[in-house]
Design an enzyme around this catalytic site. Structure first.
Site, PDB file in Angstrom:
ATOM      1  N   LYS A  44     108.086 -15.590 -37.221  1.00 53.54           N
ATOM      2  CA  LYS A  44     108.618 -15.738 -38.586  1.00 53.54           C
ATOM      3  C   LYS A  44     110.137 -15.568 -38.617  1.00 53.54           C
ATOM      4  O   LYS A  44     110.758 -15.578 -39.664  1.00 53.54           O
ATOM      5  CB  LYS A  44     107.987 -14.690 -39.534  1.00 53.54           C
ATOM      6  N   LYS A  46     111.685 -12.870 -38.129  1.00 58.50           N
ATOM      7  CA  LYS A  46     111.981 -11.599 -38.807  1.00 58.50           C
ATOM      8  C   LYS A  46     112.026 -10.501 -37.756  1.00 58.50           C
ATOM      9  O   LYS A  46     111.177 -10.429 -36.889  1.00 58.50           O
ATOM     10  CB  LYS A  46     110.864 -11.268 -39.812  1.00 58.50           C
TER      11      LYS A  46
HETATM   12  N1  C2G Z   1     107.902  -9.023 -52.300  1.00 61.08           N
HETATM   13  C1  C2G Z   1     108.105  -8.900 -53.672  1.00 61.08           C
HETATM   14  N2  C2G Z   1     109.326  -8.535 -54.133  1.00 61.08           N
HETATM   15  C2  C2G Z   1     110.343  -8.285 -53.273  1.00 61.08           C
HETATM   16  C3  C2G Z   1     110.137  -8.397 -51.879  1.00 61.08           C
HETATM   17  C4  C2G Z   1     108.892  -8.768 -51.408  1.00 61.08           C
HETATM   18  O1  C2G Z   1     107.184  -9.133 -54.474  1.00 61.08           O
HETATM   19  N3  C2G Z   1     111.560  -7.930 -53.782  1.00 61.08           N
HETATM   20  C5  C2G Z   1     106.580  -9.446 -51.831  1.00 61.08           C
HETATM   21  C6  C2G Z   1     106.612 -10.772 -51.084  1.00 61.08           C
HETATM   22  O2  C2G Z   1     106.600 -11.860 -51.996  1.00 61.08           O
HETATM   23  C7  C2G Z   1     105.331 -10.692 -50.253  1.00 61.08           C
HETATM   24  C8  C2G Z   1     105.202  -9.175 -49.968  1.00 61.08           C
HETATM   25  O3  C2G Z   1     106.078  -8.501 -50.910  1.00 61.08           O
HETATM   26  O4  C2G Z   1     104.215 -11.114 -51.031  1.00 61.08           O
HETATM   27  C9  C2G Z   1     105.616  -8.819 -48.568  1.00 61.08           C
HETATM   28  O5  C2G Z   1     106.923  -9.300 -48.364  1.00 61.08           O
HETATM   29  P1  C2G Z   1     107.448  -9.452 -46.847  1.00 61.08           P
HETATM   30  O6  C2G Z   1     107.180  -8.211 -46.095  1.00 61.08           O
HETATM   31  O7  C2G Z   1     108.832 -10.023 -46.907  1.00 61.08           O
HETATM   32  O8  C2G Z   1     106.436 -10.553 -46.290  1.00 61.08           O
HETATM   33  P2  C2G Z   1     106.757 -12.040 -45.807  1.00 61.08           P
HETATM   34  O9  C2G Z   1     107.788 -12.036 -44.744  1.00 61.08           O
HETATM   35  O10 C2G Z   1     106.971 -12.838 -47.020  1.00 61.08           O
HETATM   36  O11 C2G Z   1     105.386 -12.409 -45.046  1.00 61.08           O
HETATM   37  O12 C2G Z   1     101.656 -15.062 -43.914  1.00 61.08           O
HETATM   38  C10 C2G Z   1     102.501 -14.617 -44.951  1.00 61.08           C
HETATM   39  C11 C2G Z   1     103.666 -13.821 -44.409  1.00 61.08           C
HETATM   40  O13 C2G Z   1     103.252 -12.834 -43.484  1.00 61.08           O
HETATM   41  C12 C2G Z   1     104.420 -13.207 -45.576  1.00 61.08           C
END
Ligand code: C2G
Length: 129
Positions: A44, A46
């Site tokens: 990803k 990340k």
């Molecule tokens: N999130 C949120 N508000 C934020 C940051 C994150 O609502 N300010 C939500 C994201 O939309 C996601 C969840 O928190 O639904 C987790 O965010 P991340 O850890 O950044 O996950 P991500 O990298 O988006 O991974 O297969 C799907 C992926 O693994 C999603």
């Protein structure tokens, strides 16, 4: 029993993550979080501060979370939904539309992201300190 699932890296847990988890849990009874492995994070593009085991331990301590499984790839969602008898798949709306194909297997809901906070922002703010 309404089973919910959500996916993510959940690094440096912050209010945006908690808001998502809290609202997701309000849709049912049991919330599974599929937590991105360190290897999948690389896919990803990340780089999480905390390694998987720490992120898992933190998530498991959150009252809204009932179960944490590992997310290793983009393709596992359908099998996860089947294996865990999932009724509702929930993600933040930065993913709006990306997982609509799962509608064939369960309800798909995108919740508004919490504005103004992200793990990337936290790391950037600290690097300036
Ligand atoms: N999130 C949120 N508000 C934020 C940051 C994150 O609502 N300010 C939500 C994201 O939309 C996601 C969840 O928190 O639904 C987790 O965010 P991340 O850890 O950044 O996950 P991500 O990298 O988006 O991974 O297969 C799907 C992926 O693994 C999603």
């Amino acid at each position: 029993m309404v089973n919910i699932i959500t996916y993510g890296t959940f690094d440096l847990i912050h209010n945006g993550h908690i808001n998502l988890l809290r609202r997701a849990k309000e849709y049912g009874d049991h919330l599974t979080v599929a937590l991105s492995s360190d290897t999948f994070n690389k896919i990803k593009d990340k780089d999480s501060y905390y390694k998987y085991e720490i992120r898992k331990m933190i998530l498991e301590s959150i009252r809204y979370v009932d179960n944490v499984i590992q997310e290793d790839n983009w393709e596992q969602k359908i099998q996860d939904i089947i294996d865990h008898n999932i009724d509702i798949f929930i993600m933040g709306d930065d993913w709006e539309g990306k997982f609509d194909y799962l509608n064939e297997y369960c309800k798909v809901i995108y919740l508004p992201r919490t504005v103004g906070i992200s793990s990337t922002q936290i790391k950037s703010d600290f690097s300036k300190a």
